[in-house]
Structures are given as structure tokens and as C-alpha cells.
Design a protein around this motif. Sequence first.
Motif, PDB file in Angstrom:
ATOM      1  N   ARG A  93      12.324 -31.578 -34.106  1.00 14.42           N
ATOM      2  CA  ARG A  93      12.038 -30.139 -34.135  1.00 14.42           C
ATOM      3  C   ARG A  93      13.178 -29.335 -33.508  1.00 14.42           C
ATOM      4  O   ARG A  93      13.651 -28.348 -34.095  1.00 14.42           O
ATOM      5  CB  ARG A  93      10.717 -29.856 -33.415  1.00 14.42           C
ATOM      6  N   ASP A 129       2.460 -33.821 -35.336  1.00 15.12           N
ATOM      7  CA  ASP A 129       2.579 -32.357 -35.332  1.00 15.12           C
ATOM      8  C   ASP A 129       3.953 -31.991 -35.882  1.00 15.12           C
ATOM      9  O   ASP A 129       4.870 -31.641 -35.156  1.00 15.12           O
ATOM     10  CB  ASP A 129       2.393 -31.823 -33.912  1.00 15.12           C
ATOM     11  N   ASP A 131       6.139 -30.257 -39.481  1.00 15.14           N
ATOM     12  CA  ASP A 131       6.058 -29.406 -40.660  1.00 15.14           C
ATOM     13  C   ASP A 131       6.453 -30.231 -41.877  1.00 15.14           C
ATOM     14  O   ASP A 131       7.635 -30.430 -42.155  1.00 15.14           O
ATOM     15  CB  ASP A 131       6.995 -28.196 -40.494  1.00 15.14           C
ATOM     16  N   SER A 133       6.393 -29.561 -44.883  1.00 14.87           N
ATOM     17  CA  SER A 133       6.967 -28.820 -46.008  1.00 14.87           C
ATOM     18  C   SER A 133       8.490 -28.771 -45.938  1.00 14.87           C
ATOM     19  O   SER A 133       9.139 -28.273 -46.868  1.00 14.87           O
ATOM     20  CB  SER A 133       6.413 -27.389 -46.049  1.00 14.87           C
TER      21      SER A 133
END
Length: 261
Positions: A93, A129, A131, A133
Motif C-alpha cells: 500500500r 485489506d 484494493d 481493483s
Amino acid sequence: MRRLFPVTDQTVPTASGDEREWSLDELAEAYAYPPPAPGEPRPWLRANMVSTLDGAAQHDGRSQPISTAADMRIFGTLRGLADVVVAGAETVRQEQYRPARARAEFAARREAAGQPPAPAIAVVTASLDLDFSLPLFTSPLVPTLVLTGAAAAPDRVAAAEKAGARVVIAGDGMGVDPARAVRALAGLGHTRLLTEGGPRLLGQFIAAGVLDELCLTVSPMLTAGDAQRVAGGPSVPVPQRFALMSLLEEDGFLFGRYGRA
């Protein structure tokens, strides 16, 4: 760039006093994985980290401000040699991970080693957790792996698989067992392993006794503050001794390679 250890003809700068930039082929030879032993190949887990003189592994949450162009060339070389790049979810992240790309400079070397055009990215996460996409999951050259525990939330596992990721169970509970993760990756044919941290994940690999090699860039910078070290988490009962394998230098940055003593 020049080699400080072991001593070779590359230790001495050129006659003009300028240090020559090494080619990617030269870097690939300098950082080649050990040849596999006879019989079933065992995995070799290598870490690549950067630290300032005062021990900071990051500045403002990222490693880029304490890095340099030479460090990034080595970063790219290590990826070019690896079967899989292992990173913790927080690092993915913070550093905004994207899929590893195929590089023409490593194509012949990877083909000869029986590797796909680019390494897979393996994300270690208990919560999933993430993303899903993002291109890391939806459009990699090689499907991204998600390493998690058997008790991971089924809906998050389903979301990862729907995005195209391959979920690999490497723990009995919520979290991932570091030694089991290494074995699971080896079971998928990934024996040239590279971890880029973060510090918590590297600390877990160290504590589990599965780290074979540390490639450490020492940045000639001072940051103070309370940034993390290259490895965190619980300490080991007895400090582990590693041996210096090679040491390169460019523009004050030191690039060390350390292996199990």
C-alpha cells in the motif's frame, strides 16, 4: 560503481578517476542466486532493503527518499533474477506496488532459467485489506499471489480470486507462518525468492530462521526521527551472524550482500 569486496580489477576506478556505471549484465552476475544443489532444489530467500546511516529504513513512510539511481538499478536487477517478489500488505500500500514488468535486458537470462518473463508478486496479508481493483491484481503478466491464513475472511478470499489473484494458504489461523510461506512458494516452483519487506515482514522471516541473504544499501543520509529499522518485531534469542559476500560503492552509497555465515 566499484567493487570494494572481494577485491578484483573492478575495485580500482578508471584512469580518469571516474567510476564506471556497471551494465545490468554485470550486476546480474554480481547478484546471481547460488546454483541449486543436486536433487530437489531448495528455496533461497533474499531480502533487499535500504537504510540511512542512522538506521532509518524509510522517510515519510517511503524508501524512495533515501534511495539513489544505483540503488534502483540493483532493485531492478534483483527483481529481474527472482521467481517471486514477496512483500507485506502495508508495504504494497505505501509503496504503491504495481505488477513486475518484463524487461528485455533479462529476457534471455530468464528464459534460460525456465522463468516467466517477469516475477510474480506475492502479498502477505492476514486481513486481505487490499484494493483488488488495482493493476497489481487485475493485469499482471504473472498472476499475483496472496499469502494468507486458513482463517481469512471467505468474502475477502473470494474478492481476491475474482480479481485474478491466486490465494495461497500459509498459516493455520488468521496470519501467515513465515517458514510455511517459503515452503508454499517453493511448492509452486518459486525457489528464487526476493522479499522487499517491509520491516515487520523481514523481522518475521529473520525470527523464523528462513532468511538466507540480505542485500543492504547503506544510504549516506541522516534523517533522525522515529522511522522503522529494516527489520522489526520480536528479537531473536541469539543474534544471527551473516557473512559479507560482496560490497559495492557508488557516490557514497554502499551496497552490501550478506549471506548465512
